[in-house]
Scaffold this motif. Structure first.
Motif, PDB file in Angstrom:
ATOM      1  N   THR A  32       0.877  -1.312   0.028  1.00  0.00           N
ATOM      2  CA  THR A  32      -0.227   0.340   0.181  1.00  0.00           C
ATOM      3  C   THR A  32       0.486   1.207  -0.038  1.00  0.00           C
ATOM      4  O   THR A  32       0.362   2.061  -0.185  1.00  0.00           O
ATOM      5  N   ARG A  37       2.579   5.292  -3.143  1.00  0.00           N
ATOM      6  CA  ARG A  37       3.814   6.235  -3.802  1.00  0.00           C
ATOM      7  C   ARG A  37       3.708   6.928  -5.264  1.00  0.00           C
ATOM      8  O   ARG A  37       3.655   7.959  -5.959  1.00  0.00           O
ATOM      9  N   ILE A  54       1.353  11.304   4.287  1.00  0.00           N
ATOM     10  CA  ILE A  54       3.199  10.638   4.452  1.00  0.00           C
ATOM     11  C   ILE A  54       3.936  11.745   4.839  1.00  0.00           C
ATOM     12  O   ILE A  54       5.056  11.368   5.736  1.00  0.00           O
ATOM     13  N   GLU A  58       2.680  10.368   9.228  1.00  0.00           N
ATOM     14  CA  GLU A  58       1.015   9.950   9.815  1.00  0.00           C
ATOM     15  C   GLU A  58       0.589   8.566   8.844  1.00  0.00           C
ATOM     16  O   GLU A  58       0.968   8.462   7.497  1.00  0.00           O
ATOM     17  N   VAL A  60      -2.017   7.140   6.472  1.00  0.00           N
ATOM     18  CA  VAL A  60      -3.364   7.513   4.814  1.00  0.00           C
ATOM     19  C   VAL A  60      -4.682   7.342   5.519  1.00  0.00           C
ATOM     20  O   VAL A  60      -4.829   6.291   6.259  1.00  0.00           O
ATOM     21  N   GLY A  86       2.165  -3.471   4.455  1.00  0.00           N
ATOM     22  CA  GLY A  86       1.765  -2.741   4.825  1.00  0.00           C
ATOM     23  C   GLY A  86       0.681  -2.502   4.799  1.00  0.00           C
ATOM     24  O   GLY A  86       0.103  -1.150   4.830  1.00  0.00           O
ATOM     25  N   ARG A  89      -2.975  -1.701   8.739  1.00  0.00           N
ATOM     26  CA  ARG A  89      -2.328  -0.998   9.719  1.00  0.00           C
ATOM     27  C   ARG A  89      -2.913  -0.366  10.119  1.00  0.00           C
ATOM     28  O   ARG A  89      -2.140   0.315  11.974  1.00  0.00           O
ATOM     29  N   GLN A  93      -8.704  -1.244   9.258  1.00  0.00           N
ATOM     30  CA  GLN A  93      -7.935  -1.833   8.279  1.00  0.00           C
ATOM     31  C   GLN A  93      -8.267  -3.586   8.266  1.00  0.00           C
ATOM     32  O   GLN A  93      -8.500  -3.955   6.766  1.00  0.00           O
ATOM     33  N   ARG A 134      13.096   9.058  -0.812  1.00  0.00           N
ATOM     34  CA  ARG A 134      11.747   8.549   0.501  1.00  0.00           C
ATOM     35  C   ARG A 134      11.591  10.051   0.712  1.00  0.00           C
ATOM     36  O   ARG A 134      12.207  10.478   1.425  1.00  0.00           O
TER      37      ARG A 134
HETATM   38  P1  AMP Z   1       5.761   1.948   3.760  1.00  0.00           P
HETATM   39  O1  AMP Z   1       5.978   1.664   2.201  1.00  0.00           O
HETATM   40  O2  AMP Z   1       4.839   0.766   3.704  1.00  0.00           O
HETATM   41  O3  AMP Z   1       5.924   2.134   4.318  1.00  0.00           O
HETATM   42  O4  AMP Z   1       4.244   3.030   3.264  1.00  0.00           O
HETATM   43  C1  AMP Z   1       4.817   4.794   3.595  1.00  0.00           C
HETATM   44  C2  AMP Z   1       4.044   5.667   4.330  1.00  0.00           C
HETATM   45  O5  AMP Z   1       2.444   5.574   3.521  1.00  0.00           O
HETATM   46  C3  AMP Z   1       3.365   4.641   5.510  1.00  0.00           C
HETATM   47  O6  AMP Z   1       4.386   5.975   6.736  1.00  0.00           O
HETATM   48  C4  AMP Z   1       1.876   5.503   5.239  1.00  0.00           C
HETATM   49  O7  AMP Z   1       1.840   6.810   5.554  1.00  0.00           O
HETATM   50  C5  AMP Z   1       1.695   5.362   4.110  1.00  0.00           C
HETATM   51  N1  AMP Z   1       1.125   4.160   3.836  1.00  0.00           N
HETATM   52  C6  AMP Z   1       1.434   2.831   3.829  1.00  0.00           C
HETATM   53  N2  AMP Z   1       0.288   1.751   4.105  1.00  0.00           N
HETATM   54  C7  AMP Z   1      -0.677   2.299   4.401  1.00  0.00           C
HETATM   55  C8  AMP Z   1      -1.869   1.743   5.579  1.00  0.00           C
HETATM   56  N3  AMP Z   1      -1.898   0.326   5.047  1.00  0.00           N
HETATM   57  N4  AMP Z   1      -2.863   2.753   5.872  1.00  0.00           N
HETATM   58  C9  AMP Z   1      -2.459   3.610   6.271  1.00  0.00           C
HETATM   59  N5  AMP Z   1      -1.337   4.727   5.736  1.00  0.00           N
HETATM   60  C10 AMP Z   1      -0.518   3.796   4.575  1.00  0.00           C
END
Ligand code: AMP
Length: 190
Positions: A32, A37, A54, A58, A60, A86, A89, A93, A134
């Motif tokens: 996710t 991204r 992001i 925080e 999303v 991911g 979270r 969800q 990132r």
């Molecule tokens: P990641 O690449 O999994 O570390 O995700 C990067 C950022 O995307 C996280 O810090 C969140 O802000 C957002 N994000 C990714 N997956 C989720 C999710 N399942 N729920 C909420 N925010 C998410």
């Protein structure tokens, strides 16, 4: 059908292990974070919302993430097993995922929790900040993400533990060692 949730704090190695798992067990990999991204890169409505959260470290909002996930899953072949990287979270969800899986006529097989100590996470995330571009890999955002993980994401473990779908995995050592531990668990489930 094998549907795996890979779980762990930011920096626990979810992305790296997911790619290996997807390849070996022939699963579709859905991250996710990557969906966010990509939406940001394509400047979609959801991308604009995602970026504002992001960049602050925080989460999303659940609704936005679930909509993006739904759209991705619709395109998959009906009998394709999935690795969720991911997601979920939050407990909301996790509840939504039950319904999503039901709609696809299947369910989550296991949650693998990559266990890594906080000091190690911090050092991995700071190292990644030097090599990957990132926007959320900086000291302030990293600390916030770990805090958000502890407050909002950790309760997901209990949700799966109660359903007897929880498997802790020692997330330290080299990539192959960790993948070996994961493969042992997944081979039992196949
Ligand atoms: P990641 O690449 O999994 O570390 O995700 C990067 C950022 O995307 C996280 O810090 C969140 O802000 C957002 N994000 C990714 N997956 C989720 C999710 N399942 N729920 C909420 N925010 C998410």
């Amino acid at each position: 059908m094998l549907n795996v949730v890979i779980f762990g704090a930011p920096g626990s190695g979810k992305g790296t292990q997911s790619k290996l798992i997807a390849e070996k067990f022939n699963l579709a990999h859905v991250s996710t974070g990557e969906l966010c991204r990509r939406a940001i890169h394509n400047n979609t409505h959801e991308g604009v919302i995602a970026k504002s959260f992001i960049d602050k470290g925080e989460l999303v909002p659940d609704e936005t993430i679930i909509d993006m996930l739904d759209a991705f899953l619709e395109k998959l072949p009906i009998d394709q097993g999935i690795i969720f990287d991911g997601f979920p979270r939050t407990v909301a969800q996790a509840e939504a995922l039950i319904e999503i899986m039901q709609e696809h006529g299947t369910k989550v097989s296991v949650l693998l929790n990559l266990e890594v100590e906080r000091e190690e996470l911090l050092s991995r995330l700071l190292k990644r900040a030097e090599t990957e571009d990132r926007s959320d890999d900086n000291m302030e955002t990293i600390k916030k993400r770990l805090e958000v993980y502890e407050e909002q994401t950790l309760p997901v473990i209990e949700f799966y533990r109660k359903k007897r779908l929880y498997k802790p995995i020692k997330g330290v050592g080299n990539i192959d060692e960790i993948f070996g531990r994961i493969s042992d668990v997944l081979n039992e489930l196949k």
